[in-house]
Design an enzyme around this catalytic site. Structure first.
Site, PDB file in Angstrom:
ATOM      1  N   HIS B 122      29.854   5.227 -16.736  1.00 51.30           N
ATOM      2  CA  HIS B 122      28.449   4.880 -16.811  1.00 51.30           C
ATOM      3  C   HIS B 122      28.764   3.435 -15.951  1.00 51.30           C
ATOM      4  CE1 HIS B 122      24.622   2.909 -17.702  1.00 51.30           C
ATOM      5  NE2 HIS B 122      24.225   4.118 -18.100  1.00 51.30           N
ATOM      6  N   ASP B 199      33.809   1.965 -24.053  1.00 48.05           N
ATOM      7  CA  ASP B 199      32.509   1.919 -24.052  1.00 48.05           C
ATOM      8  C   ASP B 199      31.833   3.190 -24.988  1.00 48.05           C
ATOM      9  OD1 ASP B 199      29.839   2.675 -23.307  1.00 48.05           O
ATOM     10  OD2 ASP B 199      30.200   3.098 -21.300  1.00 48.05           O
ATOM     11  N   GLN B 202      28.212   6.515 -26.076  1.00 41.27           N
ATOM     12  CA  GLN B 202      27.861   7.968 -26.469  1.00 41.27           C
ATOM     13  C   GLN B 202      28.729   8.208 -27.755  1.00 41.27           C
ATOM     14  OE1 GLN B 202      25.370   9.831 -25.242  1.00 41.27           O
ATOM     15  NE2 GLN B 202      24.846   8.418 -23.458  1.00 41.27           N
ATOM     16  N   LYS B 225      20.683   4.512 -28.843  1.00 33.36           N
ATOM     17  CA  LYS B 225      21.142   5.791 -28.913  1.00 33.36           C
ATOM     18  C   LYS B 225      21.600   6.430 -30.163  1.00 33.36           C
ATOM     19  CE  LYS B 225      22.693   5.707 -24.030  1.00 33.36           C
ATOM     20  NZ  LYS B 225      22.029   4.646 -23.433  1.00 33.36           N
ATOM     21  N   CYS B 365      23.177   7.202 -13.892  1.00 28.61           N
ATOM     22  CA  CYS B 365      24.017   5.982 -13.951  1.00 28.61           C
ATOM     23  C   CYS B 365      25.179   6.058 -13.850  1.00 28.61           C
ATOM     24  CB  CYS B 365      23.436   4.919 -15.088  1.00 28.61           C
ATOM     25  SG  CYS B 365      21.796   4.490 -15.185  1.00 28.61           S
TER      26      CYS B 365
END
Lengths: 152, 411
Positions: B122, B199, B202, B225, B365
């Site tokens: 991302h 990261d 998700q 999220k 993104c």
């Protein structure tokens, strides 16, 4: 609202078979435009001679609305004077905005009536997030004209 | 197993009708919906216990502070962190990634050093590194993908040498759904003396994460999220590393002493939390963590996997459609990006919306990834705990409508 208002046959036709879709060998006014949020990209190349657009190339990629708008725009501006193109651009953007209906020169119910095929894009106004797709080629055209360096 | 209908009852927004249709919300990878438990927790603070945290010696401020620190504890337990102090609240996953890039990267990296990331990141895990590379003279390098949309580990292994000081990689691609082998990457990173940042924007919402076994040294993610509110994110880091890391922002709350020309930092985590923190949002995230823990993250992952498997099967019925992402559900999350030749992703999204189906269209993104796939935009459907097979069916039906409008059904 009906999807048929947005996806008129004439729009889909221009999307599938875009007109003026070629890079010009000789151009004296060029601009690139893109919508960073959605990734639509368009390049406008013009050959301006004697105050007239004698050739136009519309390339790039994006959704049916941005590509059809660019294709129709190319047909509409070819052979026209810069002055006429400015009026046309104003009318197109007027048709795309709510204010457009207030232009005294236009029929408030059919502000796009003076625009020929381009009127088919009027349905886009009902889908606010897509208006910028329809306007992209026109904004890029304005930018190209601004960058025109006269060699006359 | 999950009781999906009970879960759906906790999300009032799912009762909305969109353009006269039942809503199939398939954009949780961008932001999830919120259960009433999260909304109530936040309203309760605002109505009954609201005052600034860590400041007043009065009852309201104490209550708000306790609730804020309790939220930190909940997140620490959720991740199995060694202590609450390893949880730094930020305003988003992006802010967490930037905090690490600035706090650690800016003060550590030197010319000739390498930052190793992957092409499926991302922008939040690419652009901060562009900035840090420019400031430090370090070089940004990329791991590539296989044709099957997995991280090319064979090629990746060759990238690890003593020049690599930090490896920054996603735990689950927001476009492809791919879950790279974080444990193996951790071994490679630590083998050359590099730190590993994951990261988790998700990964954390969709899979069980235990930072004691994950292998990462830092993990960033956001609340919105994972059923929590916007405006809150987390950077988890190993305590010793956090203690040696510089703050990225200065201001109130993050200091021990301030004099005219210098100041001393507070202890972690407060060193990294300058200014009034988004504490009501943190409390909302705490409630979201409670909600997810009650379901069980193993069940969340399994539910996503079942829906993903069903969706991959049903999408294969759509003529011409191609999925950008692994074709099976092994090490794969529930984000399914697809391309329908002849219809641009924006047109797909507009038509689907008219049918009540909410999907994301665009570059997600992740422009370097889309460019490497030869695309400028794709459509993406993504799942969460409240989605059901009926949502997948609505998606496939709506894609049929799109094909008809664009004259692709060949009839």
């Amino acid at each position: 609202m009906a999807l048929e208002d947005l996806y008129r046959e004439v729009i889909l036709d221009h999307y599938r078979s875009p007109r003026n879709r070629q890079a010009l060998d000789r151009a004296n006014a060029v601009a690139d435009g893109n919508n960073p949020l959605c990734g639509d990209e368009v390049r406008i190349e013009l050959l301006i001679e004697g105050g007239q657009v004698t050739a136009i190339g519309v390339t790039g990629h994006g959704c049916s609305i941005s590509q059809a708008s660019g294709s129709m725009m190319g047909d509409a501006v070819k052979g026209r004077t810069i002055e006429t193109i400015r009026t046309l651009t104003g009318r197109f953007k007027g048709m795309m905005s709510i204010d457009g209906a207030n232009d005294p020169g236009l029929d408030p119910n059919r502000p796009g009536a003076v625009l020929g095929d381009l009127e088919s894009l009027q349905g886009v106004r009902k889908f606010p997030v897509r208006i910028k797709c329809a306007n992209l080629p026109w904004t890029t055209l304005e930018e190209a004209i601004k960058r025109f360096v006269s060699t006359d | 197993m999950m009781d999906t209908s009970a879960i759906r009852g906790d999300f009032p927004i799912l009762e909305r009708r969109i353009n006269g249709r039942r809503m199939a919300f398939l954009d949780s990878a961008a932001s999830s919906q919120k259960p009433v438990q999260v909304l109530d927790a936040m309203v309760d603070i605002y109505r009954n216990s609201y005052a600034n945290v860590h400041r007043g010696a009065y009852t309201l401020s104490q209550e708000a502070t306790e609730a804020y620190e309790e939220a930190r504890h909940k997140v620490a337990v959720f991740l199995n962190a060694a202590c609450d102090e390893e949880i730094i609240f930020t305003r988003s996953a992006t802010a967490a990634m930037n905090l690490f890039a600035y706090g650690w990267g800016l003060n550590t990296l030197k010319p000739g050093d390498r930052i190793l990331t992957s092409v499926m990141e991302h922008h939040a895990n690419i652009v901060p590194w562009h900035i840090i590379a420019r400031h430090t003279g370090a070089e940004l390098c990329y791991m590539e993908l296989t044709d099957g949309f997995r991280l090319d580990m064979e090629g990746a292994r060759e990238r690890f040498d003593e020049r690599v000081k930090v490896v920054a990689v996603t735990g689950m691609s927001n476009v492809l759904g791919t879950m790279p082998p974080v444990d193996e990457l951790a071994g490679l990173a630590h083998g050359v003396g590099a730190v590993l940042l994951v990261d988790g924007a998700q990964l954390v919402p969709h899979a069980p994460v235990d930072v004691q076994t994950l292998g990462a040294d830092f993990l960033g993610f956001s609340g919105h999220k994972m059923l929590g509110p916007t405006g809150i994110g987390v950077l988890w880091g190993r305590r010793a590393l956090l203690e040696s890391m510089e703050p990225a922002e200065g201001g109130g709350e993050m200091i021990r002493d301030v004099r005219l020309h210098e100041s001393d930092w507070a202890e972690v985590p407060h060193k990294f939390e300058a200014g009034t923190p988004p504490f009501v949002e943190a409390i909302g995230l705490g409630a979201a963590v409670d909600y997810l823990s009650a379901i069980g993250m193993e069940n969340v992952l399994e539910h996503d996997r079942e829906l993903t498997g069903y969706a991959l099967e049903r999408l294969a019925e759509v003529p011409g459609l191609s999925v950008q992402g692994p074709a099976d559900t092994v090490d794969r999350g529930g984000a399914i990006s697809f391309d329908l030749p002849g219809i641009h992703a924006h047109d797909v999204a507009t038509i689907l919306d008219q049918e009540g189906v909410a999907v994301r269209a665009g570059h997600h993104c992740a422009k370097p990834l889309l460019r490497s796939l030869g695309l400028t935009a794709s459509a993406r459907a993504s799942f969460y705990v409240y989605n059901v097979a009926e949502d997948v069916d609505a998606l496939v039906d709506a894609l049929g409508v799109a094909r008809r409008i664009f004259g692709l059904d060949g009839a």
